[in-house]
Design a protein around this motif. Structure first.
Motif, mmCIF file in Angstrom:
data_model
loop_
_atom_site.group_PDB
_atom_site.id
_atom_site.type_symbol
_atom_site.label_atom_id
_atom_site.label_comp_id
_atom_site.label_asym_id
_atom_site.label_seq_id
_atom_site.Cartn_x
_atom_site.Cartn_y
_atom_site.Cartn_z
ATOM 1 N N ALA A 207 -21.723 -10.931 -47.852
ATOM 2 C CA ALA A 207 -22.706 -10.908 -48.926
ATOM 3 C C ALA A 207 -21.971 -10.861 -50.259
ATOM 4 C CB ALA A 207 -23.635 -9.707 -48.791
ATOM 5 N N ILE A 208 -22.679 -11.206 -51.306
ATOM 6 C CA ILE A 208 -22.118 -11.256 -52.650
ATOM 7 C C ILE A 208 -22.311 -9.905 -53.329
ATOM 8 C CG2 ILE A 208 -22.266 -12.410 -54.899
ATOM 9 C CD1 ILE A 208 -23.644 -14.768 -53.297
ATOM 10 N N VAL A 209 -21.258 -9.401 -53.967
ATOM 11 C CA VAL A 209 -21.367 -8.143 -54.708
ATOM 12 C C VAL A 209 -22.117 -8.431 -56.008
ATOM 13 C CG1 VAL A 209 -20.144 -6.208 -55.735
ATOM 14 C CG2 VAL A 209 -19.200 -7.343 -53.705
ATOM 15 N N GLY A 210 -23.344 -7.917 -56.119
ATOM 16 C CA GLY A 210 -24.163 -8.212 -57.281
ATOM 17 C C GLY A 210 -24.297 -7.063 -58.263
ATOM 18 N N ALA A 211 -24.071 -5.826 -57.791
ATOM 19 C CA ALA A 211 -24.193 -4.657 -58.664
ATOM 20 C C ALA A 211 -23.568 -3.463 -57.962
ATOM 21 C CB ALA A 211 -25.659 -4.383 -59.001
ATOM 22 N N VAL A 212 -23.395 -2.394 -58.724
ATOM 23 C CA VAL A 212 -22.825 -1.167 -58.171
ATOM 24 C C VAL A 212 -23.625 0.020 -58.671
ATOM 25 C CG1 VAL A 212 -20.504 -2.165 -58.106
ATOM 26 C CG2 VAL A 212 -21.192 -0.788 -60.094
ATOM 27 N N THR A 213 -23.570 1.114 -57.930
ATOM 28 C CA THR A 213 -23.974 2.398 -58.475
ATOM 29 C C THR A 213 -22.707 3.110 -58.922
ATOM 30 O OG1 THR A 213 -23.861 3.509 -56.316
ATOM 31 C CG2 THR A 213 -25.967 2.530 -56.944
ATOM 32 N N GLY A 214 -22.862 4.119 -59.763
ATOM 33 C CA GLY A 214 -21.684 4.684 -60.407
ATOM 34 C C GLY A 214 -21.327 3.812 -61.600
ATOM 35 N N THR A 215 -20.058 3.569 -61.793
ATOM 36 C CA THR A 215 -19.609 2.697 -62.870
ATOM 37 C C THR A 215 -18.872 1.507 -62.282
ATOM 38 O OG1 THR A 215 -17.445 3.760 -63.150
ATOM 39 C CG2 THR A 215 -19.312 4.715 -64.360
ATOM 40 N N VAL A 216 -18.715 0.480 -63.097
ATOM 41 C CA VAL A 216 -18.030 -0.718 -62.615
ATOM 42 C C VAL A 216 -16.592 -0.391 -62.235
ATOM 43 C CG1 VAL A 216 -17.272 -3.052 -63.240
ATOM 44 C CG2 VAL A 216 -19.532 -2.227 -63.959
ATOM 45 N N ARG A 217 -15.938 0.482 -62.982
ATOM 46 C CA ARG A 217 -14.543 0.825 -62.697
ATOM 47 C C ARG A 217 -14.416 1.860 -61.588
ATOM 48 N NH1 ARG A 217 -12.878 -3.541 -63.794
ATOM 49 N NH2 ARG A 217 -12.679 -4.207 -65.955
ATOM 50 N N HIS A 264 -30.789 -8.492 -64.098
ATOM 51 C CA HIS A 264 -30.982 -7.787 -65.368
ATOM 52 C C HIS A 264 -32.471 -7.454 -65.526
ATOM 53 C CE1 HIS A 264 -30.221 -6.583 -69.489
ATOM 54 N NE2 HIS A 264 -31.217 -7.358 -69.888
ATOM 55 N N ASP A 265 -32.750 -6.200 -65.811
ATOM 56 C CA ASP A 265 -34.115 -5.701 -65.972
ATOM 57 C C ASP A 265 -34.908 -5.675 -64.662
ATOM 58 O OD1 ASP A 265 -33.866 -5.122 -68.654
ATOM 59 O OD2 ASP A 265 -34.684 -7.052 -69.319
ATOM 60 N N ARG A 266 -34.226 -5.856 -63.528
ATOM 61 C CA ARG A 266 -34.903 -5.690 -62.240
ATOM 62 C C ARG A 266 -34.928 -4.212 -61.873
ATOM 63 N NH1 ARG A 266 -34.839 -9.717 -58.321
ATOM 64 N NH2 ARG A 266 -35.883 -8.141 -57.029
ATOM 65 N N HIS A 267 -35.891 -3.839 -61.032
ATOM 66 C CA HIS A 267 -36.016 -2.457 -60.581
ATOM 67 C C HIS A 267 -35.966 -2.427 -59.056
ATOM 68 C CE1 HIS A 267 -37.049 -1.006 -64.602
ATOM 69 N NE2 HIS A 267 -37.808 -2.083 -64.715
ATOM 70 N N PHE A 268 -35.059 -1.620 -58.523
ATOM 71 C CA PHE A 268 -34.954 -1.405 -57.086
ATOM 72 C C PHE A 268 -35.182 0.071 -56.804
ATOM 73 C CE2 PHE A 268 -31.713 -4.911 -57.757
ATOM 74 C CZ PHE A 268 -32.577 -5.925 -57.355
ATOM 75 N N SER A 269 -35.763 0.377 -55.634
ATOM 76 C CA SER A 269 -36.005 1.778 -55.307
ATOM 77 C C SER A 269 -34.718 2.461 -54.875
ATOM 78 C CB SER A 269 -37.048 1.894 -54.200
ATOM 79 O OG SER A 269 -36.554 1.354 -52.995
ATOM 80 N N THR A 274 -39.409 5.637 -51.077
ATOM 81 C CA THR A 274 -39.548 6.296 -52.370
ATOM 82 C C THR A 274 -39.717 5.254 -53.465
ATOM 83 O OG1 THR A 274 -38.478 7.748 -53.991
ATOM 84 C CG2 THR A 274 -37.038 6.354 -52.679
ATOM 85 N N LYS A 275 -40.418 5.633 -54.534
ATOM 86 C CA LYS A 275 -40.580 4.753 -55.692
ATOM 87 C C LYS A 275 -39.614 5.121 -56.811
ATOM 88 C CE LYS A 275 -45.440 3.689 -54.761
ATOM 89 N NZ LYS A 275 -46.818 3.689 -55.294
ATOM 90 N N GLU A 276 -38.770 6.095 -56.581
ATOM 91 C CA GLU A 276 -37.796 6.482 -57.601
ATOM 92 C C GLU A 276 -36.856 5.317 -57.873
ATOM 93 O OE1 GLU A 276 -34.101 9.645 -58.194
ATOM 94 O OE2 GLU A 276 -35.448 9.821 -56.473
ATOM 95 N N PRO A 277 -36.669 4.930 -59.136
ATOM 96 C CA PRO A 277 -35.819 3.770 -59.430
ATOM 97 C C PRO A 277 -34.337 4.071 -59.195
ATOM 98 C CG PRO A 277 -36.549 4.808 -61.468
ATOM 99 C CD PRO A 277 -37.281 5.499 -60.344
ATOM 100 N N LEU A 278 -33.637 3.060 -58.754
ATOM 101 C CA LEU A 278 -32.198 3.166 -58.534
ATOM 102 C C LEU A 278 -31.469 2.804 -59.826
ATOM 103 C CD1 LEU A 278 -29.822 3.481 -56.483
ATOM 104 C CD2 LEU A 278 -29.992 0.998 -56.145
ATOM 105 N N VAL A 279 -30.537 3.642 -60.232
ATOM 106 C CA VAL A 279 -29.711 3.355 -61.412
ATOM 107 C C VAL A 279 -28.493 2.562 -60.936
ATOM 108 C CG1 VAL A 279 -28.364 4.341 -63.291
ATOM 109 C CG2 VAL A 279 -30.491 5.455 -62.551
#
Length: 322
Positions: A207-217, A264-269, A274-279
């Motif tokens: 799969a393609i790495v599209g985003a991360v939690t935490g920081t990019v570094r 960008h500007d998408r919301h994932f749980s 749960t409906k809590e948004p993922l940062v």
């Protein structure tokens, strides 16, 4: 009937492998992709979910089958819906939300089935303190005596380790078999106790790495995607927490993405149910990761987190499609 709802089901703990050859005798059962259900049959049927709710209003054909069984019994089962050659968990979820006439229509269009693997009471005799091998004999006798057919199905069981290994083949996963249950034939039925074991079928995929939690570094987990038919990146999985070595490896090559990123500007749980948004932080989708995943996929998404294995420098994002 002596047992009554709600009745807590017996549970299982996850293991990483089958017992080795020559180990203590075990019984193996297919772990199917459905809702854990305890069914109380008889004039006043109750189709109990794992947490005690009555599923009968959503699955009226199952309630009728329980009422028409002709004997009072309590059975432990998986509630499933079959569609397009496999067990369809997404269709099962959709059916669980319907009531009344809508539930009846759904029952005709996508009928549910019960894959039964245990018998807890029959004709006033509680079997929970009987060993599993005897409960299984009684269950098979019940199926034979009542000539049960759809929506009733007897869960496949074997003592043969090689047969159980074959059930871990990805082809079974494609059909909706998540893995294997491993049970002691002498085990008693202990509600809410993890007295069984379960081994999930797993495979590797990309799969393609599209985003991360935490920081990019310093990423803590990955959001992974694949390209759809129009070439747009669609979320398919989230990873388990990254090891320190994996976080360092990925942090050294990932680049933050700007507003042009498709998420960008998408919301994932933040999690299942749960409906809590993922940062999360979008990254330039230029790296392909190899991951270990189980076979539970709903509408193109892996239901359980996948495990990051390595980057695939030999593959480009354009190679990874749904």
């Amino acid at each position: 009937m002596r047992l009554s709802p709600p009745l807590a089901p017996m549970l299982a703990r996850s293991v990483a492998a089958l017992p080795p050859p020559g180990a203590r005798k075990a019984l193996f059962e297919q772990k199917v992709d459905g809702y854990r259900t305890i069914v109380f049959t008889g004039p006043s049927p109750y189709v109990q979910s794992r947490r005690g709710a009555d599923l009968a209003p959503a699955f009226p054909e199952i309630a009728r089958a329980a009422a028409d069984l002709g004997i009072e019994a309590v059975l432990d089962a998986e509630l499933v819906v079959h569609s397009a050659g496999r067990l369809d968990f997404a269709a099962l979820q959709q059916r669980a939300r319907r009531r009344g006439a809508a539930a009846e229509r759904a029952g005709r269009a996508q009928p549910a089935h019960l894959v039964v693997f245990d018998l807890l009471e029959v004709a006033g005799n509680v079997l929970m303190q009987e060993p599993l091998r005897r409960r299984r004999d009684a269950l098979e006798d019940l199926f034979a005596a009542r000539r049960l057919s759809a929506p009733w199905a007897l869960c496949p069981q074997t003592e043969d380790r090689d047969v159980a290994l074959a059930w871990l083949d990805p082809a079974w996963g494609t059909a909706g078999i998540e893995g294997i249950m491993i049970k002691d034939p002498e085990s008693l039925y202990r509600p809410d106790v993890r007295g069984w074991s379960k081994l999930r079928a797993r495979t590797t995929t990309e799969a393609i790495v599209g985003a991360v939690t935490g920081t990019v570094r310093a990423p803590t987990s990955l959001l992974l995607g694949r390209l759809d038919a129009s070439g747009r990146l669609q979320l398919v999985a989230r990873s388990t927490p990254l090891s320190r070595a994996a976080a360092a490896e990925l942090g050294a090559v990932l680049r933050p993405a700007g507003p042009q990123h498709p998420w960008h500007d998408r919301h994932f749980s933040a999690g299942w149910g749960t409906k809590e948004p993922l940062v999360f932080q979008p990254v330039v989708p230029e790296h392909v990761a190899e991951v270990a995943a189980d076979t539970a996929v709903d509408l193109g998404r892996y239901r359980h987190p996948v495990r990051y294995l390595r980057l695939r420098g030999d593959m480009a994002p354009g190679d990874v499609h749904e």
